[in-house]
Scaffold this active site. Structure first.
Site: not given
Length: 345
Positions: A62, A126, A218, A239
């Site tokens: 990422q 992340h 969220e 997960y």
């Protein structure tokens, strides 16, 4: 030109992008677009070209070249902020750079880091990472937990935090943890998993959209010094199905303003303040990477509620959204490598 629900038109403005991540609209009618592999593109309204002198990035997982934001005084300073995965000892770290866009829009000048998170690691997960300039001129940067869940509760590290710095990289004296032993002074809030969207509302309040685990994405109203609970509390599950932490509520930890179950993989977001869609003024728009739509949420006090899903063939992996001066909404559809303009026909 395509049509979205409610007679809204969607027009492809920029095509052929390779994993686009961030978008900034320029006063001259052009745009800057980041591509995660490390390019910053300048679009002049007709064609794109790559800018010279961009940061070296770790393009893995990422990570890569992430957000791009114009300084509020861009017309005078021509300063641009970039977040990215910086190569450091041990792997990569989320960093914030600032540079001046050259007058001919061909290169960045005086490129320099003004923030680098305290530790790097080899995880490709992340990184966050959005940067916004607050009404008072300070900068807020969102950082994920880098896949190390407990680190989001460790204020000796920047993992899983929203940080606040001045534009020169110094620490504002009124940050909540300044002078406290064992706590990094840049931290504004902590206990975040992976916030990839953020904006300020008309009251000057900061909101984020954050990736949860399975069923725990969220929206949060960010508060000074607050703990948002990850990974101690969550509305999601791991997960593989296991329970996360201690449940969904704990004293001293903030509750989300909204959460999605199932997870929709939120990314960029705006809180709309324009004139083109007066019925949307004050609403939040969040892109979904998983289900290919734009979520519209109404904000009431400190809560948000999803009231519409704008979903068409064009809303494929919505990565970023920005509001233009004319009130139109531009968004990146990363799935097709296209930037679209949402407007009244």
């Amino acid at each position: 030109m395509a049509q979205a629900p409610g007679g809204v038109s969607l027009t492809a403005m920029i095509k052929g992008l390779d994993t686009p991540w961030g978008l900034a609209l320029l006063p001259d009618g052009g745009a800057l677009i980041t591509e995660r592999d490390g390019a910053v593109l300048y679009w002049n309204g007709a064609e794109t070209r790559a800018l010279a002198n961009v940061p070296a990035v770790v393009a893995r997982g990422q990570g890569g070249l992430l957000d791009v934001t114009l300084a509020r005084d861009f017309k005078q300073s021509r300063e641009v902020f970039l977040t990215y995965a910086k190569p450091v000892r041990g792997g990569a770290a989320t960093a914030l750079a600032v540079a001046r866009l050259s007058n001919d829009a061909t290169r960045f000048e005086n490129l320099r880091d003004i923030f680098v998170m305290s530790t790097g690691d080899s995880s490709g997960r992340h990184f966050g990472s959005r940067v916004v300039e607050a009404p008072d001129g300070t900068l807020f940067i969102t950082i994920g937990d880098r896949g190390d869940r407990p680190s989001a509760q460790d204020r000796a590290r920047h993992n899983g935090s929203v940080i606040r710095i001045n534009r020169d990289g110094s620490v504002p004296a009124d940050n909540p943890f300044v002078g406290q032993a064992g706590i990094l002074p840049e931290i504004w809030s902590f206990g975040h998993r992976n916030p990839q969207g953020t904006d300020f509302d008309a009251q000057g309040r900061m909101w984020t959209a954050e990736h949860g685990a399975r069923g725990g994405d969220e929206v949060n109203l960010i508060k000074r010094g607050a703990n948002f609970g990850w990974p101690v509390i969550s509305y999601g599950r791991h997960y593989i199905g296991g329970k996360i932490g201690e449940g969904s509520v704990k004293p001293g930890m903030e509750q989300p303003a909204h959460y999605w179950d199932p997870s929709m993989a939120p990314s960029g977001m705006i809180i709309y303040g324009g004139d083109m869609f007066p019925e949307w003024r004050g609403d939040m728009f969040v892109g979904s990477l998983k289900f290919d739509y734009i979520s519209r949420l109404e904000i009431t006090a400190d809560q948000a509620r999803e009231v519409e899903k704008i979903q068409t063939d064009e809303t494929e992996r919505v990565r970023d959204l920005v509001e233009a001066d004319d009130g139109s909404i531009w968004f990146i559809a990363a799935g097709s490598g296209t930037v679209y303009r949402m407007a009244r026909p």
